[in-house]
Design a protein around this motif. Structure first.
Motif, PDB file in Angstrom:
ATOM      1  N   ARG A 179       0.830  -1.195   0.000  1.00 20.03           N
ATOM      2  CA  ARG A 179       0.000   0.000   0.000  1.00 20.03           C
ATOM      3  C   ARG A 179       0.872   1.256   0.000  1.00 20.03           C
ATOM      4  O   ARG A 179       1.982   1.273   0.534  1.00 20.03           O
ATOM      5  N   ARG A 180       0.359   2.310  -0.573  1.00 24.14           N
ATOM      6  CA  ARG A 180       1.119   3.557  -0.700  1.00 24.14           C
ATOM      7  C   ARG A 180       1.149   4.294   0.633  1.00 24.14           C
ATOM      8  O   ARG A 180       0.127   4.442   1.294  1.00 24.14           O
ATOM      9  N   LEU A 181       2.335   4.766   1.001  1.00 19.88           N
ATOM     10  CA  LEU A 181       2.542   5.430   2.281  1.00 19.88           C
ATOM     11  C   LEU A 181       2.663   6.936   2.077  1.00 19.88           C
ATOM     12  O   LEU A 181       3.374   7.399   1.182  1.00 19.88           O
ATOM     13  N   ALA A 206      -3.769  19.016   5.249  1.00 18.22           N
ATOM     14  CA  ALA A 206      -2.606  18.153   5.010  1.00 18.22           C
ATOM     15  C   ALA A 206      -3.048  16.775   4.542  1.00 18.22           C
ATOM     16  O   ALA A 206      -2.482  16.200   3.600  1.00 18.22           O
ATOM     17  N   ALA A 207      -4.068  16.220   5.190  1.00 16.62           N
ATOM     18  CA  ALA A 207      -4.559  14.898   4.815  1.00 16.62           C
ATOM     19  C   ALA A 207      -5.219  14.925   3.438  1.00 16.62           C
ATOM     20  O   ALA A 207      -5.071  13.984   2.641  1.00 16.62           O
ATOM     21  N   GLU A 208      -5.946  15.992   3.132  1.00 16.11           N
ATOM     22  CA  GLU A 208      -6.563  16.125   1.813  1.00 16.11           C
ATOM     23  C   GLU A 208      -5.500  16.155   0.721  1.00 16.11           C
ATOM     24  O   GLU A 208      -5.688  15.603  -0.370  1.00 16.11           O
ATOM     25  N   LYS A 209      -4.382  16.797   1.033  1.00 17.04           N
ATOM     26  CA  LYS A 209      -3.271  16.880   0.079  1.00 17.04           C
ATOM     27  C   LYS A 209      -2.722  15.492  -0.264  1.00 17.04           C
ATOM     28  O   LYS A 209      -2.269  15.244  -1.391  1.00 17.04           O
ATOM     29  N   LEU A 210      -2.792  14.577   0.704  1.00 19.13           N
ATOM     30  CA  LEU A 210      -2.177  13.256   0.534  1.00 19.13           C
ATOM     31  C   LEU A 210      -3.148  12.161   0.105  1.00 19.13           C
ATOM     32  O   LEU A 210      -2.723  11.114  -0.393  1.00 19.13           O
ATOM     33  N   LYS A 211      -4.439  12.372   0.302  1.00 20.82           N
ATOM     34  CA  LYS A 211      -5.388  11.249   0.245  1.00 20.82           C
ATOM     35  C   LYS A 211      -5.440  10.538  -1.105  1.00 20.82           C
ATOM     36  O   LYS A 211      -5.703   9.334  -1.159  1.00 20.82           O
ATOM     37  N   ALA A 264      -1.921   8.369  -1.222  1.00 21.86           N
ATOM     38  CA  ALA A 264      -1.503   7.504  -0.115  1.00 21.86           C
ATOM     39  C   ALA A 264      -2.668   6.648   0.355  1.00 21.86           C
ATOM     40  O   ALA A 264      -3.813   7.100   0.394  1.00 21.86           O
ATOM     41  N   ASP A 265      -2.367   5.396   0.701  1.00 21.35           N
ATOM     42  CA  ASP A 265      -3.354   4.484   1.266  1.00 21.35           C
ATOM     43  C   ASP A 265      -3.258   4.427   2.787  1.00 21.35           C
ATOM     44  O   ASP A 265      -4.182   3.962   3.458  1.00 21.35           O
ATOM     45  N   VAL A 266      -2.122   4.851   3.329  1.00 18.61           N
ATOM     46  CA  VAL A 266      -1.890   4.939   4.774  1.00 18.61           C
ATOM     47  C   VAL A 266      -1.062   6.191   5.024  1.00 18.61           C
ATOM     48  O   VAL A 266      -0.123   6.473   4.274  1.00 18.61           O
ATOM     49  N   ILE A 267      -1.407   6.940   6.070  1.00 22.38           N
ATOM     50  CA  ILE A 267      -0.653   8.140   6.441  1.00 22.38           C
ATOM     51  C   ILE A 267      -0.020   7.936   7.810  1.00 22.38           C
ATOM     52  O   ILE A 267      -0.673   7.442   8.740  1.00 22.38           O
TER      53      ILE A 267
END
Length: 222
Positions: free
Chosen positions: A130-132, A174-179, A182-185
């Motif tokens: 999964r993408r980190l 920040a989470a919206e930027k990655l979602k 990434a599959d896991v933050i």
């Protein structure tokens, strides 16, 4: 009761993070706290420990809840002294309350637990293919975090928001930027709290809280 030493690179006591660790210890061990910046005023911290060009940058919490930004190179000898003093007091297990890398720290007989040696391989084993994605406190930490969590030459998606100064809106952004990448933050700082995890998780991606992960692992050793 068994004692576990807790050394922050900021100021003790860490009334924000210690309850997370104590939750998992369930009263089986007492936390004995010490801080690298104990006894220093904010002005002294800026004078003595502000990072210079090319130095490894870290942030932590002062006793009043404000943030301090320090150089790993400039605090390392003080940190080692705190470890030595804690070991001399008879404490046999010491946890460094920082996910930064500190090459060369040592003890004589005490067990020194350094989160940067534990969290990356555990997270990598759990995430598999999964993408980190990474959230760290400061923009200038992006390269260091990538070096810890990524294979050589791989750039992981990253966003910066401080646990000490960031707002709910900052964490959600920040989470919206990655979602979508990434599959896991991973919230890679021991200063992040459960509230921060919840704010980041609102983007719909699972979020790993570093200090909770360490608390669960350490509880198995007590």
């Amino acid at each position: 009761m068994k004692q576990i030493g807790l050394i922050t690179i900021g100021q003790a006591p860490r009334t924000d993070v210690a309850p997370i660790l104590e939750k998992y210890l369930e009263g089986r061990a007492e936390l004995v706290q010490s801080g690298v910046l104990d006894g220093f005023t904010p002005a002294q911290v800026r004078e003595y420990y502000t990072p210079g060009e090319g130095e490894y940058v870290l942030t932590s919490r002062m006793r009043d809840g404000s943030a301090a930004v320090v150089s790993r190179e400039r605090i390392k000898s003080v940190l080692q002294g705190k470890i030595d003093a804690m070991e001399a007091s008879g404490i046999k297990t010491i946890l460094l309350l920082c996910t930064g890398e500190f090459p060369g720290l040592r003890t004589v007989r005490a067990h020194l637990i350094e989160p940067d040696r534990i969290i990356p391989p555990v997270v990598q084993a759990l995430t598999g293919k999964r993408r980190l994605g990474l959230i760290g406190p400061l923009p200038e930490q992006e390269q260091n975090l990538n070096e810890k969590f990524a294979a050589s030459g791989t750039a992981l998606p990253f966003a910066a928001v401080s646990p000490y100064t960031g707002s709910e809106a900052d964490f959600r952004a920040a989470a919206e930027k990655l979602k979508d990448r990434a599959d896991v933050i991973v919230l890679d700082c021991m200063g992040y709290l459960e509230q921060h995890r919840q704010w980041a998780a609102s983007a719909g991606v699972p979020v790993v809280l570093s200090n909770a992960l360490m608390g669960k692992l350490i509880a198995e050793m007590v």
